[in-house]
Design a protein around this motif. Structure first.
Motif, mmCIF file in Angstrom:
data_model
loop_
_atom_site.group_PDB
_atom_site.id
_atom_site.type_symbol
_atom_site.label_atom_id
_atom_site.label_comp_id
_atom_site.label_asym_id
_atom_site.label_seq_id
_atom_site.Cartn_x
_atom_site.Cartn_y
_atom_site.Cartn_z
ATOM 1 N N VAL A 15 28.424 -47.682 61.805
ATOM 2 C CA VAL A 15 27.469 -48.375 62.662
ATOM 3 C C VAL A 15 26.412 -47.463 63.258
ATOM 4 C CG1 VAL A 15 29.125 -50.147 63.272
ATOM 5 C CG2 VAL A 15 28.926 -48.134 64.701
ATOM 6 N N CYS A 16 26.609 -46.170 63.222
ATOM 7 C CA CYS A 16 25.628 -45.265 63.833
ATOM 8 C C CYS A 16 24.372 -45.115 62.987
ATOM 9 C CB CYS A 16 26.256 -43.879 64.053
ATOM 10 S SG CYS A 16 27.452 -43.831 65.390
ATOM 11 N N SER A 20 22.067 -39.432 56.502
ATOM 12 C CA SER A 20 22.375 -38.670 55.296
ATOM 13 C C SER A 20 23.831 -38.823 54.947
ATOM 14 C CB SER A 20 22.064 -37.181 55.512
ATOM 15 O OG SER A 20 23.074 -36.584 56.301
ATOM 16 N N SER A 21 24.238 -38.248 53.818
ATOM 17 C CA SER A 21 25.630 -38.345 53.375
ATOM 18 C C SER A 21 26.420 -37.103 53.737
ATOM 19 C CB SER A 21 25.661 -38.538 51.852
ATOM 20 O OG SER A 21 25.065 -37.432 51.201
ATOM 21 N N ASN A 22 25.916 -36.312 54.661
ATOM 22 C CA ASN A 22 26.594 -35.065 54.996
ATOM 23 C C ASN A 22 27.312 -35.119 56.345
ATOM 24 O OD1 ASN A 22 25.633 -33.713 52.656
ATOM 25 N ND2 ASN A 22 23.635 -33.518 53.646
ATOM 26 N N GLY A 23 27.457 -36.307 56.912
ATOM 27 C CA GLY A 23 28.030 -36.420 58.240
ATOM 28 C C GLY A 23 29.478 -36.000 58.318
ATOM 29 N N VAL A 24 30.211 -36.071 57.217
ATOM 30 C CA VAL A 24 31.600 -35.625 57.190
ATOM 31 C C VAL A 24 31.722 -34.545 56.133
ATOM 32 C CG1 VAL A 24 34.001 -36.384 57.260
ATOM 33 C CG2 VAL A 24 32.199 -38.033 57.684
ATOM 34 N N GLY A 35 38.479 -28.775 66.993
ATOM 35 C CA GLY A 35 38.068 -29.091 68.364
ATOM 36 C C GLY A 35 37.947 -30.552 68.713
ATOM 37 N N GLY A 36 38.209 -31.465 67.753
ATOM 38 C CA GLY A 36 38.167 -32.886 68.048
ATOM 39 C C GLY A 36 36.768 -33.450 68.217
ATOM 40 N N ALA A 37 36.695 -34.603 68.860
ATOM 41 C CA ALA A 37 35.433 -35.336 68.975
ATOM 42 C C ALA A 37 34.378 -34.564 69.757
ATOM 43 C CB ALA A 37 35.692 -36.686 69.640
ATOM 44 N N ALA A 38 34.763 -33.948 70.857
ATOM 45 C CA ALA A 38 33.784 -33.222 71.672
ATOM 46 C C ALA A 38 33.110 -32.128 70.872
ATOM 47 C CB ALA A 38 34.463 -32.639 72.906
ATOM 48 N N GLU A 45 27.116 -27.961 62.924
ATOM 49 C CA GLU A 45 27.677 -28.293 61.613
ATOM 50 C C GLU A 45 27.775 -29.810 61.401
ATOM 51 O OE1 GLU A 45 28.268 -26.139 59.346
ATOM 52 O OE2 GLU A 45 28.039 -24.326 60.569
ATOM 53 N N CYS A 46 27.583 -30.568 62.456
ATOM 54 C CA CYS A 46 27.683 -32.035 62.386
ATOM 55 C C CYS A 46 26.421 -32.667 62.971
ATOM 56 C CB CYS A 46 28.917 -32.519 63.143
ATOM 57 S SG CYS A 46 30.464 -31.679 62.701
ATOM 58 N N PRO A 47 25.255 -32.387 62.397
ATOM 59 C CA PRO A 47 23.998 -32.796 63.021
ATOM 60 C C PRO A 47 23.792 -34.302 63.095
ATOM 61 C CG PRO A 47 23.613 -32.008 60.794
ATOM 62 C CD PRO A 47 25.040 -31.692 61.107
ATOM 63 N N ASP A 48 24.482 -35.057 62.247
ATOM 64 C CA ASP A 48 24.261 -36.502 62.227
ATOM 65 C C ASP A 48 25.099 -37.260 63.241
ATOM 66 O OD1 ASP A 48 22.382 -36.552 60.098
ATOM 67 O OD2 ASP A 48 24.011 -36.180 58.692
ATOM 68 N N TRP A 49 26.034 -36.588 63.892
ATOM 69 C CA TRP A 49 26.949 -37.267 64.813
ATOM 70 C C TRP A 49 26.456 -37.125 66.246
ATOM 71 C CZ3 TRP A 49 30.947 -40.252 63.135
ATOM 72 C CH2 TRP A 49 31.222 -40.177 61.768
ATOM 73 N N LYS A 50 25.920 -38.226 66.759
ATOM 74 C CA LYS A 50 25.412 -38.259 68.129
ATOM 75 C C LYS A 50 26.006 -39.456 68.853
ATOM 76 C CE LYS A 50 22.646 -34.850 67.113
ATOM 77 N NZ LYS A 50 22.975 -33.484 67.586
#
Length: 365
Positions: A15-16, A20-24, A35-38, A45-50
């Motif tokens: 839903v976010c 791109s296809s590099n989120g995981v 380090g988990g979600a935080a 390294e996870c630029p698409d996760w906001k």
């Protein structure tokens, strides 16, 4: 299906609206494992996760400060989360509608409940997506037979959601506790959360907020009260009071004591034995681990889910709430929202606490 296609499929459903296809990616998964979600939300390294969630979507709720000087209640609710989940034995996920309802009743300040309500949906969604990804990769490599098995009556998708709920509350408690130590905060919060999917619910509870079901029942004097809808109340949670036998045993085994100061309190201070935060009492047996109901199938008679802070129950019982909803739905009360009316009635009847309630009509019929 190769790893790239799996990632693309998951993110296409996410839903976010990740671009791109590099989120995981492998590197982002390593960040998550360490380090988990935080860590994911702050890592390059996870630029698409906001973080993207508002605190409330698609929900009927009401909250007022009441007679208290501060409002420490918070809520978080989304009844229409679209999450790609795995069917048993299948390699590809399908988008499913998941509802999540949470009430967080703060004490000693608003900081813990405020953080919990703001982080909960994003953390829960992230944990769900990352665990699905890990399951699919393992299944693709034929290293995991769990996709084709159940633990008791719990399907894979239910297991993933349960694990996401547990880890979300754990990580929120961890993040707040770190900030509390740094900033010398003494706040804490309850967390009562209900996950709804495909006609089933899972309840996780920390503290003394409550969840209950209002279920339709037949009147014994139907011929006299024709047209009246009768609801019975079923509590889905048990309060974590320090004098509850199992809670007392843990507190005392950890070196804490139960002292009555108006009500039973841990070390004469905290009137609950489980909470998010309250870091100064963690060494004395106060924990943030939620008590889970296990998955429960809704019946055709289960009409309303109610989740509320304990201020509501200072002046109303669960039966009072369900009885009022029955009156309202029978056309015997005003057309105001059920949540607003419940809060107003609890306040008028003498509650002195903050008051918050979420009312969810259940489409199970």
């Amino acid at each position: 299906m190769n790893e790239f296609k799996i990632v693309s499929l998951l993110l296409g459903l996410f839903v976010c609206r990740i671009p791109s296809s590099n989120g995981v990616s492998v590197s982002c998964m390593m960040v998550y494992d360490e380090g988990g979600a935080a860590a994911v939300f702050r890592s390059p390294e996870c630029p698409d996760w906001k973080p993207i969630h508002n605190q409330t979507l698609n929900c009927q709720f009401a909250t007022i400060r009441g007679w208290r000087e501060y409002q420490e209640d918070r809520i978080s609710c989304d009844l229409d989360m679209k999450i790609p989940l795995l069917d048993e034995g299948k390699r590809e996920p399908r988008e499913m509608r998941v509802g999540v309802v949470g009430v967080f009743d703060g004490h000693g300040g608003e900081e813990a409940s405020d953080m919990a309500s703001k982080l909960f949906m994003d953390y829960f969604l992230l944990h769900t997506i990352f665990n699905i990804y890990k399951k699919m990769i393992a299944f693709n490599k034929e290293q995991d037979t769990d996709l084709q098995s159940k633990e008791g009556d719990e399907s894979l998708q239910m297991k993933i959601l349960r694990e996401a709920l547990l880890r979300t509350i754990h990580e929120i408690d961890l993040k707040f506790s770190e900030e509390a130590v740094q900033s010398n905060l003494h706040a804490g919060s309850t967390a009562t959360v209900v996950v709804i999917i495909d006609g089933q619910i899972l309840v996780g509870n920390v503290g003394d907020s409550k969840a209950l079901l209002c279920s339709e029942k037949k009147s014994k004097s139907h011929q006299v009260t024709q047209g009246r809808i009768y609801f019975s109340a079923q509590e889905l949670t048990r309060d974590h009071h320090p004098d509850r036998e199992d809670e007392r045993a843990r507190i005392e085994a950890s070196g804490g004591s139960i002292i009555v100061w108006g009500v039973p309190r841990v070390n004469g201070i905290l009137a609950m034995s489980r909470s998010i935060g309250d870091v100064y009492l963690k060494r004395h047996g106060v924990i943030s681990t939620p008590e889970l109901t296990g998955w429960r199938a809704l019946t055709a008679n289960d009409s309303y889910l109610v989740v509320a802070s304990d201020g509501i129950f200072e002046s109303l019982t669960p039966d009072d709430i369900c009885d009022f909803i029955g009156h309202q739905k029978s056309g015997l009360s005003s057309s105001s929202s059920l949540a607003d009316c419940i809060v107003d009635i609890a306040f008028e009847k003498g509650s002195t606490d903050n008051l918050s309630v979420i009312v969810v009509p259940l489409i199970s019929k």
